[in-house]
Write an enzyme that holds these catalytic residues in place. Sequence first.
Site, PDB file in Angstrom:
ATOM      1  CG  LEU A 123      -1.799   1.212   1.444  1.00 41.65           C
ATOM      2  CD1 LEU A 123      -2.844   1.322   0.330  1.00 41.65           C
ATOM      3  CD2 LEU A 123      -2.520   1.145   2.804  1.00 41.65           C
ATOM      4  CD  GLU A 125       1.680   4.840  -4.242  1.00 44.22           C
ATOM      5  OE1 GLU A 125       1.793   6.040  -4.571  1.00 44.22           O
ATOM      6  OE2 GLU A 125       0.961   4.026  -4.842  1.00 44.22           O
ATOM      7  N   PRO A 126       6.396   6.060  -1.740  1.00 42.84           N
ATOM      8  CG  PRO A 126       8.154   6.080  -3.286  1.00 42.84           C
ATOM      9  CD  PRO A 126       6.773   5.523  -3.063  1.00 42.84           C
ATOM     10  CB  SER A 130       0.261   8.807   7.700  1.00 44.06           C
ATOM     11  OG  SER A 130       1.391   8.491   8.463  1.00 44.06           O
ATOM     12  CB  ILE A 155       6.587  -3.774  -0.015  1.00 47.86           C
ATOM     13  CG1 ILE A 155       6.020  -2.458  -0.574  1.00 47.86           C
ATOM     14  CG2 ILE A 155       5.542  -4.898  -0.032  1.00 47.86           C
ATOM     15  CD1 ILE A 155       4.979  -1.758   0.300  1.00 47.86           C
ATOM     16  N   GLY A 338      25.824  -2.283  31.417  1.00 40.12           N
ATOM     17  CA  GLY A 338      26.677  -2.042  30.244  1.00 40.12           C
ATOM     18  C   GLY A 338      26.584  -3.116  29.184  1.00 40.12           C
ATOM     19  CD  GLU A 361       0.224  -4.128   9.928  1.00 43.30           C
ATOM     20  OE1 GLU A 361      -0.951  -4.135  10.331  1.00 43.30           O
ATOM     21  OE2 GLU A 361       0.813  -5.131   9.515  1.00 43.30           O
ATOM     22  CD  GLU A 365       2.943  10.122  15.979  1.00 40.08           C
ATOM     23  OE1 GLU A 365       3.218   9.331  15.073  1.00 40.08           O
ATOM     24  OE2 GLU A 365       3.552  10.138  17.067  1.00 40.08           O
TER      25      GLU A 365
HETATM   26  C1  FAD Z   1      10.202  -1.925   8.375  1.00 40.82           C
HETATM   27  C2  FAD Z   1       8.946  -1.426   7.706  1.00 40.82           C
HETATM   28  C3  FAD Z   1       8.097  -2.337   7.094  1.00 40.82           C
HETATM   29  C4  FAD Z   1       6.948  -1.892   6.433  1.00 40.82           C
HETATM   30  N1  FAD Z   1       6.143  -2.799   5.780  1.00 40.82           N
HETATM   31  C5  FAD Z   1       5.125  -2.347   5.007  1.00 40.82           C
HETATM   32  C6  FAD Z   1       4.359  -3.258   4.179  1.00 40.82           C
HETATM   33  O1  FAD Z   1       4.607  -4.485   4.178  1.00 40.82           O
HETATM   34  N2  FAD Z   1       3.393  -2.750   3.372  1.00 40.82           N
HETATM   35  C7  FAD Z   1       3.085  -1.410   3.342  1.00 40.82           C
HETATM   36  O2  FAD Z   1       2.193  -1.029   2.594  1.00 40.82           O
HETATM   37  N3  FAD Z   1       3.778  -0.524   4.133  1.00 40.82           N
HETATM   38  C8  FAD Z   1       4.790  -0.955   4.940  1.00 40.82           C
HETATM   39  N4  FAD Z   1       5.511  -0.061   5.718  1.00 40.82           N
HETATM   40  C9  FAD Z   1       5.189   1.360   5.647  1.00 40.82           C
HETATM   41  C10 FAD Z   1       4.582   1.938   6.926  1.00 40.82           C
HETATM   42  O3  FAD Z   1       3.281   1.477   7.114  1.00 40.82           O
HETATM   43  C11 FAD Z   1       4.690   3.456   6.819  1.00 40.82           C
HETATM   44  O4  FAD Z   1       6.067   3.796   6.949  1.00 40.82           O
HETATM   45  C12 FAD Z   1       3.869   4.192   7.877  1.00 40.82           C
HETATM   46  O5  FAD Z   1       2.493   4.040   7.619  1.00 40.82           O
HETATM   47  C13 FAD Z   1       4.212   5.672   7.965  1.00 40.82           C
HETATM   48  O6  FAD Z   1       4.193   6.268   6.705  1.00 40.82           O
HETATM   49  P1  FAD Z   1       5.412   7.210   6.234  1.00 40.82           P
HETATM   50  O7  FAD Z   1       6.672   6.434   6.451  1.00 40.82           O
HETATM   51  O8  FAD Z   1       5.116   7.692   4.877  1.00 40.82           O
HETATM   52  O9  FAD Z   1       5.412   8.405   7.283  1.00 40.82           O
HETATM   53  P2  FAD Z   1       4.541   9.741   7.118  1.00 40.82           P
HETATM   54  O10 FAD Z   1       3.143   9.386   6.798  1.00 40.82           O
HETATM   55  O11 FAD Z   1       5.254  10.665   6.218  1.00 40.82           O
HETATM   56  O12 FAD Z   1       4.601  10.308   8.620  1.00 40.82           O
HETATM   57  C14 FAD Z   1       5.703  11.062   9.118  1.00 40.82           C
HETATM   58  C15 FAD Z   1       5.333  11.529  10.526  1.00 40.82           C
HETATM   59  O13 FAD Z   1       4.186  12.414  10.484  1.00 40.82           O
HETATM   60  C16 FAD Z   1       3.151  11.903  11.315  1.00 40.82           C
HETATM   61  N5  FAD Z   1       1.875  12.206  10.708  1.00 40.82           N
HETATM   62  C17 FAD Z   1       1.471  11.969   9.437  1.00 40.82           C
HETATM   63  N6  FAD Z   1       0.214  12.379   9.249  1.00 40.82           N
HETATM   64  C18 FAD Z   1      -0.214  12.874  10.439  1.00 40.82           C
HETATM   65  C19 FAD Z   1      -1.438  13.447  10.894  1.00 40.82           C
HETATM   66  N7  FAD Z   1      -2.512  13.559  10.094  1.00 40.82           N
HETATM   67  N8  FAD Z   1      -1.504  13.872  12.172  1.00 40.82           N
HETATM   68  C20 FAD Z   1      -0.442  13.722  13.003  1.00 40.82           C
HETATM   69  N9  FAD Z   1       0.731  13.197  12.634  1.00 40.82           N
HETATM   70  C21 FAD Z   1       0.841  12.774  11.369  1.00 40.82           C
HETATM   71  C22 FAD Z   1       3.420  10.412  11.411  1.00 40.82           C
HETATM   72  O14 FAD Z   1       2.807   9.852  12.560  1.00 40.82           O
HETATM   73  C23 FAD Z   1       4.937  10.379  11.464  1.00 40.82           C
HETATM   74  O15 FAD Z   1       5.357  10.661  12.773  1.00 40.82           O
HETATM   75  C24 FAD Z   1       6.636  -0.506   6.424  1.00 40.82           C
HETATM   76  C25 FAD Z   1       7.487   0.400   7.074  1.00 40.82           C
HETATM   77  C26 FAD Z   1       8.627  -0.042   7.709  1.00 40.82           C
HETATM   78  C27 FAD Z   1       9.515   0.965   8.382  1.00 40.82           C
END
Ligand code: FAD
Length: 380
Positions: A123, A125-126, A130, A155, A338, A361, A365
Amino acid sequence: MIFTEEERMLQSTVRNFAVQELIPNALEADKTEDFWHESFNKMADIGLTGITVDSQFGGSGAGYRQAAIAIEEIARGDASSSVNLIAHLSLSTSTLNEFGNQDQKQKYLRNMASGKSIGAWALTEPGGGSDAASISTTATRDGDDYVLNGSKMYITNADVSDYMIVYAKLDKEADYKSITAFIVESNTDGVTISPLKGKLGMRSSTASEVIFDNAKVPVENRLGDEGSGFKNAMTILDSSRISIAAQCVGIGQGALDLAINYAKNRETFNKPITQHQAIQFMIADMAAAVHSARVVTMDAATLKDSKLPFSNEASIAKLIASEMCIDVTNKALQVHGGIGYFKDTNIERMFRDARVTTIYEGTSEIQRLIVARQTLQQYQ
Ligand SMILES: Cc1cc2nc3c(=O)[nH]c(=O)nc-3n(C[C@H](O)[C@H](O)[C@H](O)COP(=O)(O)OP(=O)(O)OC[C@H]3O[C@@H](n4cnc5c(N)ncnc54)[C@H](O)[C@@H]3O)c2cc1C
Protein backbone atom coordinates in the site's frame (compact mmCIF):
# COMPACT_ATOMS: atom_id res chain seq x y z
CA MET A 1 -5.28 -14.23 31.45
CA ILE A 2 -7.86 -16.98 30.90
CA PHE A 3 -7.18 -19.24 27.91
CA THR A 4 -9.11 -22.28 26.71
CA GLU A 5 -7.45 -25.70 26.75
CA GLU A 6 -7.05 -25.53 22.96
CA GLU A 7 -5.42 -22.09 23.20
CA ARG A 8 -3.01 -23.34 25.88
CA MET A 9 -1.99 -26.26 23.66
CA LEU A 10 -1.30 -23.91 20.76
CA GLN A 11 0.66 -21.59 23.05
CA SER A 12 2.79 -24.45 24.32
CA THR A 13 3.49 -25.80 20.79
CA VAL A 14 4.57 -22.40 19.48
CA ARG A 15 6.55 -21.63 22.66
CA ASN A 16 8.50 -24.89 22.31
CA PHE A 17 9.22 -24.06 18.68
CA ALA A 18 10.45 -20.58 19.62
CA VAL A 19 12.65 -21.89 22.42
CA GLN A 20 14.18 -24.63 20.28
CA GLU A 21 14.47 -22.97 16.89
CA LEU A 22 14.20 -19.18 17.15
CA ILE A 23 15.92 -18.03 20.35
CA PRO A 24 19.19 -19.93 19.73
CA ASN A 25 19.50 -18.60 16.17
CA ALA A 26 17.87 -15.15 16.21
CA LEU A 27 21.08 -13.18 16.77
CA GLU A 28 22.86 -14.80 13.84
CA ALA A 29 19.82 -14.33 11.59
CA ASP A 30 19.69 -10.65 12.64
CA LYS A 31 23.19 -10.10 11.28
CA THR A 32 22.25 -11.23 7.76
CA GLU A 33 19.72 -8.52 6.83
CA ASP A 34 18.02 -11.22 4.76
CA PHE A 35 14.63 -12.88 5.03
CA TRP A 36 14.98 -15.84 7.41
CA HIS A 37 13.67 -18.64 5.18
CA GLU A 38 14.29 -21.46 7.66
CA SER A 39 12.17 -19.88 10.35
CA PHE A 40 9.37 -19.12 7.85
CA ASN A 41 9.38 -22.71 6.58
CA LYS A 42 9.21 -24.06 10.10
CA MET A 43 6.34 -21.72 10.98
CA ALA A 44 4.63 -23.16 7.90
CA ASP A 45 5.32 -26.72 9.14
CA ILE A 46 3.47 -26.04 12.39
CA GLY A 47 0.51 -24.53 10.53
CA LEU A 48 1.00 -20.84 11.31
CA THR A 49 1.14 -19.49 7.74
CA GLY A 50 -2.54 -20.34 7.26
CA ILE A 51 -3.85 -20.32 10.81
CA THR A 52 -6.75 -17.93 10.10
CA VAL A 53 -7.41 -19.15 6.54
CA ASP A 54 -10.65 -21.02 5.85
CA SER A 55 -10.14 -24.78 6.23
CA GLN A 56 -11.55 -25.47 2.72
CA PHE A 57 -8.42 -23.73 1.38
CA GLY A 58 -5.98 -25.58 3.57
CA GLY A 59 -5.96 -23.25 6.57
CA SER A 60 -6.83 -23.99 10.20
CA GLY A 61 -9.91 -21.74 10.20
CA ALA A 62 -8.84 -20.36 13.59
CA GLY A 63 -9.72 -16.91 14.91
CA TYR A 64 -7.64 -13.87 15.82
CA ARG A 65 -7.28 -14.94 19.47
CA GLN A 66 -5.36 -18.01 18.33
CA ALA A 67 -3.37 -16.01 15.80
CA ALA A 68 -2.50 -13.48 18.53
CA ILE A 69 -1.37 -16.23 20.90
CA ALA A 70 0.88 -17.75 18.21
CA ILE A 71 2.30 -14.39 17.08
CA GLU A 72 3.09 -13.39 20.68
CA GLU A 73 5.12 -16.57 21.18
CA ILE A 74 6.97 -16.15 17.86
CA ALA A 75 7.82 -12.50 18.66
CA ARG A 76 8.94 -13.48 22.16
CA GLY A 77 11.62 -15.55 20.45
CA ASP A 78 12.30 -13.46 17.35
CA ALA A 79 10.41 -10.31 16.32
CA SER A 80 11.62 -10.49 12.69
CA SER A 81 10.04 -13.90 12.24
CA SER A 82 6.78 -12.50 13.57
CA VAL A 83 6.76 -9.60 11.08
CA ASN A 84 7.55 -12.00 8.23
CA LEU A 85 4.54 -14.03 9.34
CA ILE A 86 2.25 -11.01 9.84
CA ALA A 87 2.97 -9.51 6.39
CA HIS A 88 2.27 -12.90 4.84
CA LEU A 89 -0.70 -13.96 6.97
CA SER A 90 -2.46 -10.95 8.48
CA LEU A 91 -1.97 -8.63 5.51
CA SER A 92 -1.55 -10.53 2.25
CA THR A 93 -3.20 -13.92 2.84
CA SER A 94 -6.06 -12.43 4.87
CA THR A 95 -6.88 -10.01 2.04
CA LEU A 96 -7.22 -12.94 -0.34
CA ASN A 97 -9.15 -14.97 2.23
CA GLU A 98 -11.58 -12.13 2.88
CA PHE A 99 -11.97 -10.47 -0.53
CA GLY A 100 -10.86 -13.05 -3.13
CA ASN A 101 -13.41 -14.83 -5.34
CA GLN A 102 -13.54 -18.65 -5.56
CA ASP A 103 -11.25 -18.82 -8.62
CA GLN A 104 -8.64 -16.57 -7.02
CA LYS A 105 -8.76 -18.58 -3.81
CA GLN A 106 -8.42 -21.88 -5.69
CA LYS A 107 -5.44 -20.55 -7.61
CA TYR A 108 -3.53 -18.74 -4.87
CA LEU A 109 -4.87 -19.23 -1.35
CA ARG A 110 -4.02 -22.90 -0.78
CA ASN A 111 -0.30 -22.35 -1.44
CA MET A 112 -0.34 -19.22 0.69
CA ALA A 113 -1.95 -21.07 3.60
CA SER A 114 0.59 -23.87 3.43
CA GLY A 115 3.48 -21.40 3.22
CA LYS A 116 4.58 -22.82 -0.13
CA SER A 117 4.00 -19.33 -1.53
CA ILE A 118 5.01 -16.18 0.33
CA GLY A 119 2.80 -13.11 0.27
CA ALA A 120 3.44 -9.37 0.55
CA TRP A 121 1.05 -6.43 0.81
CA ALA A 122 1.86 -3.17 -0.94
CA LEU A 123 0.00 0.00 0.00
CA THR A 124 2.68 2.51 1.12
CA GLU A 125 4.40 4.69 -1.48
CA PRO A 126 7.35 7.07 -1.26
CA GLY A 127 4.83 9.95 -1.19
CA GLY A 128 2.11 8.35 0.91
CA GLY A 129 2.29 6.26 4.10
CA SER A 130 -0.06 7.68 6.72
CA ASP A 131 -2.08 9.37 3.99
CA ALA A 132 -2.93 6.17 2.12
CA ALA A 133 -5.68 7.89 0.11
CA SER A 134 -3.01 9.93 -1.66
CA ILE A 135 -1.29 6.99 -3.40
CA SER A 136 -0.40 7.64 -7.01
CA THR A 137 0.32 4.20 -8.49
CA THR A 138 -2.10 3.74 -11.39
CA ALA A 139 -3.84 0.77 -12.96
CA THR A 140 -5.08 1.56 -16.46
CA ARG A 141 -7.48 -0.86 -18.15
CA ASP A 142 -6.16 -2.21 -21.46
CA GLY A 143 -8.34 -4.97 -22.92
CA ASP A 144 -8.14 -8.01 -20.64
CA ASP A 145 -5.40 -6.46 -18.51
CA TYR A 146 -4.71 -3.57 -16.19
CA VAL A 147 -1.35 -1.87 -16.74
CA LEU A 148 0.33 -0.81 -13.48
CA ASN A 149 2.72 2.14 -13.18
CA GLY A 150 4.20 3.70 -10.05
CA SER A 151 6.17 2.64 -7.00
CA LYS A 152 5.68 1.22 -3.51
CA MET A 153 7.96 1.62 -0.51
CA TYR A 154 9.06 -0.45 2.53
CA ILE A 155 7.14 -3.55 1.42
CA THR A 156 7.83 -6.41 3.84
CA ASN A 157 8.57 -9.80 2.21
CA ALA A 158 8.34 -8.33 -1.33
CA ASP A 159 11.78 -9.54 -2.43
CA VAL A 160 10.98 -13.15 -1.49
CA SER A 161 7.30 -13.05 -2.38
CA ASP A 162 5.43 -15.09 -4.95
CA TYR A 163 2.42 -12.75 -4.90
CA MET A 164 1.77 -9.21 -3.75
CA ILE A 165 -1.52 -7.51 -3.02
CA VAL A 166 -1.08 -4.13 -4.69
CA TYR A 167 -3.28 -1.04 -4.32
CA ALA A 168 -3.54 1.36 -7.27
CA LYS A 169 -5.80 4.14 -8.52
CA LEU A 170 -7.70 3.70 -11.76
CA ASP A 171 -7.25 7.42 -12.35
CA LYS A 172 -4.27 9.26 -10.84
CA GLU A 173 -6.29 12.45 -10.28
CA ALA A 174 -9.20 10.64 -8.61
CA ASP A 175 -9.71 10.35 -4.86
CA TYR A 176 -9.60 7.23 -2.68
CA LYS A 177 -12.84 5.93 -4.22
CA SER A 178 -10.82 4.91 -7.27
CA ILE A 179 -8.34 2.74 -5.33
CA THR A 180 -8.53 -0.90 -6.42
CA ALA A 181 -6.65 -3.98 -5.18
CA PHE A 182 -4.85 -6.49 -7.43
CA ILE A 183 -3.09 -9.81 -6.96
CA VAL A 184 0.25 -9.31 -8.72
CA GLU A 185 2.57 -12.23 -9.38
CA SER A 186 5.94 -10.94 -8.21
CA ASN A 187 7.81 -12.20 -11.29
CA THR A 188 5.57 -10.24 -13.67
CA ASP A 189 7.46 -8.37 -16.43
CA GLY A 190 7.76 -4.70 -15.50
CA VAL A 191 7.93 -5.36 -11.73
CA THR A 192 11.28 -4.55 -10.09
CA ILE A 193 11.79 -5.34 -6.41
CA SER A 194 14.81 -3.92 -4.57
CA PRO A 195 15.39 -4.73 -0.88
CA LEU A 196 16.27 -1.65 1.19
CA LYS A 197 19.32 -2.27 3.38
CA GLY A 198 20.28 -0.55 6.63
CA LYS A 199 17.23 -1.09 8.86
CA LEU A 200 17.72 -0.39 12.58
CA GLY A 201 15.93 -3.56 13.65
CA MET A 202 13.88 -6.49 12.35
CA ARG A 203 16.98 -7.41 10.39
CA SER A 204 16.02 -10.97 9.44
CA SER A 205 13.01 -9.46 7.73
CA THR A 206 13.22 -7.42 4.52
CA ALA A 207 11.48 -4.27 3.30
CA SER A 208 11.70 -3.38 -0.39
CA GLU A 209 10.99 -0.73 -2.95
CA VAL A 210 8.73 -2.08 -5.70
CA ILE A 211 8.54 -0.34 -9.08
CA PHE A 212 5.82 -0.99 -11.66
CA ASP A 213 6.77 -0.03 -15.19
CA ASN A 214 3.91 -0.99 -17.52
CA ALA A 215 3.36 -4.21 -15.54
CA LYS A 216 0.38 -6.12 -16.97
CA VAL A 217 -2.04 -7.73 -14.51
CA PRO A 218 -4.93 -9.79 -15.92
CA VAL A 219 -8.45 -8.56 -15.15
CA GLU A 220 -9.20 -11.81 -13.30
CA ASN A 221 -6.57 -10.75 -10.71
CA ARG A 222 -8.56 -7.72 -9.62
CA LEU A 223 -9.70 -8.22 -6.02
CA GLY A 224 -13.31 -7.19 -5.66
CA ASP A 225 -14.97 -4.40 -7.59
CA GLU A 226 -13.20 -1.42 -9.07
CA GLY A 227 -12.98 1.21 -6.35
CA SER A 228 -13.35 -1.21 -3.42
CA GLY A 229 -9.63 -1.20 -2.60
CA PHE A 230 -9.41 1.57 -0.01
CA LYS A 231 -12.19 0.10 2.11
CA ASN A 232 -10.68 -3.39 1.92
CA ALA A 233 -7.23 -2.05 2.86
CA MET A 234 -8.64 -0.24 5.93
CA THR A 235 -10.55 -3.39 6.95
CA ILE A 236 -7.40 -5.50 6.69
CA LEU A 237 -5.33 -2.93 8.61
CA ASP A 238 -7.91 -2.97 11.42
CA SER A 239 -7.52 -6.71 11.92
CA SER A 240 -3.79 -6.82 11.26
CA ARG A 241 -3.27 -4.25 14.04
CA ILE A 242 -4.32 -6.99 16.45
CA SER A 243 -1.43 -9.08 15.10
CA ILE A 244 1.02 -6.17 15.49
CA ALA A 245 -0.22 -5.61 19.05
CA ALA A 246 0.39 -9.33 19.75
CA GLN A 247 3.86 -8.98 18.26
CA CYS A 248 4.55 -6.10 20.67
CA VAL A 249 3.33 -8.13 23.64
CA GLY A 250 5.73 -10.90 22.59
CA ILE A 251 8.67 -8.50 22.29
CA GLY A 252 7.84 -7.06 25.72
CA GLN A 253 7.50 -10.51 27.28
CA GLY A 254 10.76 -11.66 25.69
CA ALA A 255 12.57 -8.60 27.07
CA LEU A 256 11.10 -9.21 30.53
CA ASP A 257 12.27 -12.87 30.37
CA LEU A 258 15.80 -11.70 29.59
CA ALA A 259 15.79 -9.00 32.27
CA ILE A 260 14.67 -11.40 35.00
CA ASN A 261 17.13 -14.09 33.96
CA TYR A 262 19.98 -11.59 33.95
CA ALA A 263 18.96 -9.96 37.24
CA LYS A 264 18.83 -13.32 39.05
CA ASN A 265 22.40 -14.08 38.07
CA ARG A 266 24.06 -10.66 38.33
CA GLU A 267 25.39 -9.71 41.76
CA THR A 268 26.33 -6.23 43.01
CA PHE A 269 27.04 -5.25 46.60
CA ASN A 270 27.17 -8.98 47.52
CA LYS A 271 23.66 -9.83 46.43
CA PRO A 272 21.74 -10.60 43.24
CA ILE A 273 20.41 -7.38 41.75
CA THR A 274 16.87 -8.81 42.06
CA GLN A 275 17.23 -7.94 45.75
CA HIS A 276 17.59 -4.22 45.01
CA GLN A 277 14.21 -2.55 45.19
CA ALA A 278 14.97 -0.33 42.17
CA ILE A 279 15.33 -3.46 40.01
CA GLN A 280 12.24 -5.08 41.56
CA PHE A 281 10.20 -1.98 40.71
CA MET A 282 11.42 -2.00 37.10
CA ILE A 283 10.44 -5.67 36.87
CA ALA A 284 7.02 -4.90 38.38
CA ASP A 285 6.45 -2.03 35.95
CA MET A 286 7.48 -4.21 32.99
CA ALA A 287 5.28 -7.13 34.09
CA ALA A 288 2.28 -4.83 34.63
CA ALA A 289 2.75 -3.15 31.24
CA VAL A 290 3.11 -6.43 29.33
CA HIS A 291 0.07 -7.92 31.06
CA SER A 292 -2.09 -4.83 30.40
CA ALA A 293 -1.12 -4.80 26.72
CA ARG A 294 -1.93 -8.51 26.43
CA VAL A 295 -5.38 -7.95 27.94
CA VAL A 296 -6.32 -5.17 25.48
CA THR A 297 -4.91 -7.19 22.57
CA MET A 298 -6.92 -10.28 23.45
CA ASP A 299 -10.01 -8.10 24.00
CA ALA A 300 -9.74 -6.74 20.44
CA ALA A 301 -9.19 -10.28 19.11
CA THR A 302 -12.19 -11.62 21.04
CA LEU A 303 -14.42 -8.85 19.65
CA LYS A 304 -13.24 -9.60 16.09
CA ASP A 305 -13.80 -13.34 16.55
CA SER A 306 -17.29 -12.59 17.94
CA LYS A 307 -18.06 -10.53 14.80
CA LEU A 308 -18.57 -7.41 16.94
CA PRO A 309 -17.14 -3.96 16.11
CA PHE A 310 -13.44 -4.02 17.02
CA SER A 311 -11.73 -1.24 15.04
CA ASN A 312 -11.38 1.17 18.00
CA GLU A 313 -10.15 -1.60 20.30
CA ALA A 314 -7.63 -2.79 17.67
CA SER A 315 -6.19 0.72 17.40
CA ILE A 316 -6.11 1.06 21.20
CA ALA A 317 -4.29 -2.30 21.44
CA LYS A 318 -1.78 -1.34 18.72
CA LEU A 319 -1.14 2.05 20.34
CA ILE A 320 -0.72 0.74 23.89
CA ALA A 321 1.24 -2.40 22.98
CA SER A 322 3.69 -0.68 20.62
CA GLU A 323 4.49 2.13 23.05
CA MET A 324 4.73 -0.48 25.83
CA CYS A 325 7.27 -2.61 23.98
CA ILE A 326 9.57 0.34 23.31
CA ASP A 327 9.43 1.26 27.01
CA VAL A 328 9.82 -2.31 28.28
CA THR A 329 12.79 -3.16 26.04
CA ASN A 330 14.40 0.10 27.23
CA LYS A 331 13.90 -0.84 30.90
CA ALA A 332 15.07 -4.42 30.28
CA LEU A 333 18.23 -3.06 28.68
CA GLN A 334 18.74 -0.84 31.75
CA VAL A 335 18.54 -3.93 33.98
CA HIS A 336 21.42 -5.42 31.95
CA GLY A 337 23.73 -2.47 32.64
CA GLY A 338 26.68 -2.04 30.24
CA ILE A 339 26.48 -5.47 28.61
CA GLY A 340 23.01 -4.65 27.23
CA TYR A 341 24.45 -1.82 25.18
CA PHE A 342 26.55 -4.18 23.07
CA LYS A 343 25.75 -6.15 19.94
CA ASP A 344 25.68 -9.91 20.39
CA THR A 345 23.10 -9.66 23.16
CA ASN A 346 19.47 -10.51 22.57
CA ILE A 347 18.34 -7.50 24.60
CA GLU A 348 20.16 -5.12 22.26
CA ARG A 349 18.43 -6.85 19.31
CA MET A 350 14.99 -6.56 20.95
CA PHE A 351 15.55 -2.89 21.82
CA ARG A 352 16.20 -2.23 18.09
CA ASP A 353 13.37 -4.50 16.92
CA ALA A 354 10.80 -2.75 19.11
CA ARG A 355 11.36 0.69 17.60
CA VAL A 356 9.48 0.17 14.33
CA THR A 357 6.26 -0.93 16.00
CA THR A 358 4.98 2.62 16.57
CA ILE A 359 5.63 3.36 12.88
CA TYR A 360 4.28 0.56 10.68
CA GLU A 361 0.64 -0.38 10.12
CA GLY A 362 -0.30 3.14 11.18
CA THR A 363 1.91 5.30 13.38
CA SER A 364 0.98 6.07 16.99
CA GLU A 365 -0.21 9.48 15.81
CA ILE A 366 -2.58 7.83 13.31
CA GLN A 367 -3.85 5.41 15.99
CA ARG A 368 -4.58 8.42 18.24
CA LEU A 369 -6.53 10.06 15.39
CA ILE A 370 -8.60 6.88 14.93
CA VAL A 371 -9.25 6.44 18.66
CA ALA A 372 -10.10 10.12 19.12
CA ARG A 373 -12.54 10.05 16.18
CA GLN A 374 -14.27 6.87 17.31
CA THR A 375 -14.37 7.91 20.97
CA LEU A 376 -15.82 11.34 20.19
CA GLN A 377 -18.45 9.69 17.96
CA GLN A 378 -19.66 7.74 20.99
CA TYR A 379 -20.50 11.05 22.71
CA GLN A 380 -22.57 12.51 19.86
C1 FAD B 1 10.20 -1.92 8.38
C2 FAD B 1 8.95 -1.43 7.71
C3 FAD B 1 8.10 -2.34 7.09
C4 FAD B 1 6.95 -1.89 6.43
N1 FAD B 1 6.14 -2.80 5.78
C5 FAD B 1 5.13 -2.35 5.01
C6 FAD B 1 4.36 -3.26 4.18
O1 FAD B 1 4.61 -4.49 4.18
N2 FAD B 1 3.39 -2.75 3.37
C7 FAD B 1 3.09 -1.41 3.34
O2 FAD B 1 2.19 -1.03 2.59
N3 FAD B 1 3.78 -0.52 4.13
C8 FAD B 1 4.79 -0.96 4.94
N4 FAD B 1 5.51 -0.06 5.72
C9 FAD B 1 5.19 1.36 5.65
C10 FAD B 1 4.58 1.94 6.93
O3 FAD B 1 3.28 1.48 7.11
C11 FAD B 1 4.69 3.46 6.82
O4 FAD B 1 6.07 3.80 6.95
C12 FAD B 1 3.87 4.19 7.88
O5 FAD B 1 2.49 4.04 7.62
C13 FAD B 1 4.21 5.67 7.97
O6 FAD B 1 4.19 6.27 6.70
P1 FAD B 1 5.41 7.21 6.23
O7 FAD B 1 6.67 6.43 6.45
O8 FAD B 1 5.12 7.69 4.88
O9 FAD B 1 5.41 8.41 7.28
P2 FAD B 1 4.54 9.74 7.12
O10 FAD B 1 3.14 9.39 6.80
O11 FAD B 1 5.25 10.67 6.22
O12 FAD B 1 4.60 10.31 8.62
C14 FAD B 1 5.70 11.06 9.12
C15 FAD B 1 5.33 11.53 10.53
O13 FAD B 1 4.19 12.41 10.48
C16 FAD B 1 3.15 11.90 11.31
N5 FAD B 1 1.87 12.21 10.71
C17 FAD B 1 1.47 11.97 9.44
N6 FAD B 1 0.21 12.38 9.25
C18 FAD B 1 -0.21 12.87 10.44
C19 FAD B 1 -1.44 13.45 10.89
N7 FAD B 1 -2.51 13.56 10.09
N8 FAD B 1 -1.50 13.87 12.17
C20 FAD B 1 -0.44 13.72 13.00
N9 FAD B 1 0.73 13.20 12.63
C21 FAD B 1 0.84 12.77 11.37
C22 FAD B 1 3.42 10.41 11.41
O14 FAD B 1 2.81 9.85 12.56
C23 FAD B 1 4.94 10.38 11.46
O15 FAD B 1 5.36 10.66 12.77
C24 FAD B 1 6.64 -0.51 6.42
C25 FAD B 1 7.49 0.40 7.07
C26 FAD B 1 8.63 -0.04 7.71
C27 FAD B 1 9.52 0.96 8.38
